[in-house]
Design an enzyme around this catalytic site. Structure first.
Site, PDB file in Angstrom:
ATOM      1  N   GLU A  44      -4.323 -29.749 -64.614  1.00  0.00           N
ATOM      2  CA  GLU A  44      -3.403 -30.443 -63.714  1.00  0.00           C
ATOM      3  C   GLU A  44      -3.847 -30.170 -62.275  1.00  0.00           C
ATOM      4  OE1 GLU A  44       0.660 -29.064 -63.169  1.00  0.00           O
ATOM      5  OE2 GLU A  44       0.174 -27.160 -64.108  1.00  0.00           O
ATOM      6  N   GLU A 204       7.577 -27.914 -70.577  1.00  0.00           N
ATOM      7  CA  GLU A 204       8.408 -26.769 -70.184  1.00  0.00           C
ATOM      8  C   GLU A 204       9.802 -27.217 -69.739  1.00  0.00           C
ATOM      9  OE1 GLU A 204       6.268 -24.343 -67.384  1.00  0.00           O
ATOM     10  OE2 GLU A 204       4.714 -23.803 -68.840  1.00  0.00           O
ATOM     11  N   GLU A 327      -0.399 -24.144 -73.430  1.00  0.00           N
ATOM     12  CA  GLU A 327      -0.757 -23.440 -72.192  1.00  0.00           C
ATOM     13  C   GLU A 327      -0.838 -21.965 -72.528  1.00  0.00           C
ATOM     14  OE1 GLU A 327       1.182 -24.066 -68.445  1.00  0.00           O
ATOM     15  OE2 GLU A 327       1.645 -26.159 -68.909  1.00  0.00           O
TER      16      GLU A 327
END
Length: 512
Positions: A44, A204, A327
């Site tokens: 990202e 998230e 992640e």
């Protein structure tokens, strides 16, 4: 360097050995097939300025722009991505890349990142600050995946975005032709559908303190169910990833989050994501850092895997649900983050029956970088490579008898962290050993209960004399794994694992 290493090993043999350990393997004791998707990466555009990095405010850095994507660089390919990163990802056999985030996702409008670049809007990066010109969007990311040979994993914005926009993105990527967004894709130069198979339902979403558009579990379930329905109305072949735990606050609400999400959308998803970075405390306390981090990381996988089993039984779900650790990582620029990375990968192999996808944070972190002299391969790169290139087979249950150590949080932590991978095609095993002993080698006998070992064992060791020395481009030749051959005796192989090291042993097993 190699000569020095073997002199070092010989000297260690004349000094104290921590213990004699035993490792037993039986290739018939299968845990599960290792899915190559555990060797994925995440990316990202994280914007860092001086204030965020503790440096003068004039310092600006972006993990994507001017780094991985830099059309002005002599290393850039025709799409603006740097070939040193592309070549490194090819060498690592990276299997998939997850885009566009991350915290960035939950404030991102994918429509800003398509069409002629000079017409794309410039936006504030709502998650990380700074300005985003949107020059890297869906089309560019899919080109990068194609350059590497990796699979696309796309995430839809269920934070500040809408369900309708999520469905439109699936239409843009996967619908053949004849609709507004599929025809827009063709107009943008991509007439054939991208056929993206795996989609994240947000990122998230439980991240109350930091995440844009966070929700409570019940609200997320309602949104994700409707998004799943809409997205599958466009393409019913896609696979979906539900947003699992990432906010491990002290009351344990993350456990309830996973339970609610699994029971609420378990029939709609193929994966539940969990995020976990290495949480061992300060690297200044070696044993707490290594021990707490290892136990915590493995515990998070085991607990959520059990929650999946419970939810499937309770709700009578028939579809398989796997874990996606999309992640993960350990932060640092020295050897203190190498052993954590090896232990995380060992955890994925140890739980190969349930962990079927993982994404390392970030793609660019797998290469080290010198501001003046460019990128170079550090022990992080070579550790990941030994796993991603070799550990593609069946995970085998491994018995380990060795001394243990304690921390304030955990008792009886084995000094040796061991996994075994077996390739049926070649009758080859890969034994991955992390010696968590800081100062002493550990001599171990490796016993095959499946028959004699075949031929010599090829041993690769990644180690450092200085745990805290920053990686430096001038030392890049020293970072190569040190290799040697060891001759087994029947079904027994003996080796002394250096202190604070990662070792991979490749050895054949005679077919019965």
């Amino acid at each position: 360097m190699k000569k020095f290493f073997f002199i070092f090993l010989f000297a260690l043999s004349l000094t104290s050995i921590a213990q004699n350990a035993m490792i037993k393997i039986d290739v018939s004791r299968e845990i599960g097939e290792i899915d190559p998707k555990i060797y994925g990466v995440f990316m990202e555009p994280i914007h860092l300025n001086g204030r965020r990095m503790g440096l003068p405010d004039s310092v600006e850095f972006n993990t994507l722009y001017g780094n991985l994507y830099d059309p002005s660089s002599p290393l850039a390919d025709e799409n603006g991505f740097r070939k040193d990163y592309i070549d490194a990802m090819k060498e690592l056999r990276v299997s998939n890349m997850r885009w566009p985030g991350g915290n960035y996702l939950m404030g991102y409008d994918w429509k800003d990142g398509i069409g002629p670049k000079d017409q794309r809007p410039t936006r504030i990066n709502l998650a990380w600050g700074g300005i985003d010109n949107n020059h890297v969007g869906t089309d560019e990311w899919i080109k990068l995946n194609k350059s590497i040979g990796s699979e696309n994993i796309l995430a839809v914005n269920l934070g500040l975005g809408s369900i309708l926009d999520a469905a439109y993105l699936v239409e843009y990527c996967n619908y053949k032709k004849g609709t507004s967004y599929s025809d827009l894709r063709a107009k943008n130069g991509h007439p054939e559908p991208y056929n993206v198979r795996i989609w994240d339902l947000g990122n998230e979403v439980d991240g109350l303190p930091w995440e844009l558009g966070h929700r409570n579990a019940e609200d997320y379930v309602e949104t994700a169910r409707e998004a799943a329905k809409a997205m599958k109305s466009v393409d019913n072949t896609i696979q979906l990833v539900g947003s699992g735990s990432s906010y491990y606050e002290p009351t344990g609400k993350w456990v309830d989050w996973n339970r609610t999400v699994l029971e609420g959308i378990g029939d709609k998803i193929n994966y539940l994501s969990i995020h976990r970075y290495w949480e061992g405390g300060t690297p200044d306390n070696y044993y707490a850092y290594m021990g707490n981090g290892a136990m915590d990381f493995d515990e998070k996988i085991r607990l959520v895997a059990n929650q999946v089993t419970t939810a499937k039984a309770k709700m009578s779900f028939k579809n398989p649900i796997y874990l996606s650790v999309d992640e993960w990582g350990a932060f640092g620029r020295n050897f203190m983050n190498v052993l954590p990375i090896a232990q995380c990968l060992n955890s994925f192999i140890r739980h190969a029956d349930v962990v079927k996808m993982a994404n390392f944070t970030l793609l660019t972190s797998l290469l080290s970088s010198d501001p003046k002299n460019g990128t170079f391969k550090s022990p992080v790169f070579y550790t990941f490579k030994l796993f991603s290139n070799n550990c593609r087979g069946v995970s085998v249950d491994t018995y380990v008898a060795c001394d243990t150590f304690n921390t304030e949080l955990y008792k009886g932590i084995p000094y040796l962290d061991v996994t075994t991978v077996y390739s049926k095609e070649t009758n080859t095993t890969y034994i991955n050993v992390v010696n968590r002993q800081k100062d002493k080698p550990i001599a171990a006998d490796i016993i095959s209960n499946s028959g004699d070992f075949a031929g010599n064992a090829e041993v690769s060791v990644i180690n450092s004399n200085d745990l805290k020395a920053p990686f430096a481009i001038g030392n890049r030749e020293q970072y190569l794994p040190v290799t040697k051959d060891v001759k087994p005796s029947g079904n027994k192989l003996s080796f002394s694992f250096p202190p604070h090291s990662f070792t991979q042993i490749k050895v054949g097993v005679k077919a019965k």
